[in-house]
Write a protein that holds these residues in place. Sequence first.
Motif, PDB file in Angstrom:
ATOM      1  N   ILE A 142      29.900   0.908   6.082  1.00 33.37           N
ATOM      2  CA  ILE A 142      29.257   1.653   4.836  1.00 33.37           C
ATOM      3  C   ILE A 142      28.070   0.772   4.572  1.00 33.37           C
ATOM      4  CG2 ILE A 142      29.838   2.452   2.633  1.00 33.37           C
ATOM      5  CD1 ILE A 142      32.937   2.269   3.375  1.00 33.37           C
ATOM      6  N   VAL A 155      29.314   5.549  -8.142  1.00 32.41           N
ATOM      7  CA  VAL A 155      28.909   6.430  -6.618  1.00 32.41           C
ATOM      8  C   VAL A 155      28.123   7.527  -7.177  1.00 32.41           C
ATOM      9  CG1 VAL A 155      29.444   7.302  -4.599  1.00 32.41           C
ATOM     10  CG2 VAL A 155      30.789   5.613  -5.702  1.00 32.41           C
ATOM     11  N   LEU A 158      27.006  10.294  -1.093  1.00 31.86           N
ATOM     12  CA  LEU A 158      27.520   9.714   0.240  1.00 31.86           C
ATOM     13  C   LEU A 158      26.789  10.771   1.254  1.00 31.86           C
ATOM     14  CD1 LEU A 158      29.390   7.539   1.221  1.00 31.86           C
ATOM     15  CD2 LEU A 158      31.212   9.230   1.747  1.00 31.86           C
ATOM     16  N   LEU A 177      28.388   5.192   7.165  1.00 27.82           N
ATOM     17  CA  LEU A 177      27.968   5.967   6.054  1.00 27.82           C
ATOM     18  C   LEU A 177      27.065   5.233   5.297  1.00 27.82           C
ATOM     19  CD1 LEU A 177      31.584   7.229   5.093  1.00 27.82           C
ATOM     20  CD2 LEU A 177      29.859   8.442   6.476  1.00 27.82           C
ATOM     21  N   MET A 179      26.031   4.991   1.095  1.00 26.46           N
ATOM     22  CA  MET A 179      26.647   4.988  -0.217  1.00 26.46           C
ATOM     23  C   MET A 179      25.531   4.784  -1.234  1.00 26.46           C
ATOM     24  SD  MET A 179      30.110   3.622  -2.011  1.00 26.46           S
ATOM     25  CE  MET A 179      31.135   4.266  -0.779  1.00 26.46           C
TER      26      MET A 179
END
Length: 211
Positions: A142, A155, A158, A177, A179
């Motif tokens: 991530i 957050v 995403l 991913l 974030m």
Amino acid sequence: MEKKKSILFKILSNVYVKNLLLMALVLVVLITIILVALSYYTKHNETIAVPTIKGLQVDEAASILRASDLKYEIIDSVFLAGGVPGAIIDQVPKEMANVKRGRTVFLIVQAKSVQMVAIPELRDYSQRQAEAQLNSLGFNNIIIDHVPSAYVGLVMSLSYKGQQLTAGQKIPKGSTLRMAVGGGGEDTGVDSLEQENPATNNNTIEKSFFK
């Protein structure tokens, strides 16, 4: 000597002693029958070695296991990068383990396609909570981008391959991913002079109310 024999004869001829001896004899016979039956049923000391089937396709492994009088069951399929689709990754019991005939060998095979995983709702979660949830789902790579926000550490979004994800959307397990996490520094839009002079704010509200 004859006296001793006479006493022994009297003891053995006693009805209670006879019954006790008969019960003991029956018990011995029953125990013997049970031990013989158990030995036959469990095929005592009759074991075979589990063949090595890791790396084989399930059809190939099935033939080998049947020839060894063993059964098999697929209990899981996982995707490993570079693996051969459909190949056996692991087996339980392990190869060369001694087991009885008719035992079931449990197999884990390579999935033929990447497992798709639904992304949970993570917006407004803390970075630590979001990362923990994603790690539990198999996402361990991530990339964190800190963006201007009034809320530090929460957050914001995403993304996968440049596309922002929504809750419930499925993507390949283990994907990389990005974030976006709030890093602070965003202007809240409230004038600093008004913050410093609350009395001025109240006067303005009162004037507008009674106008």
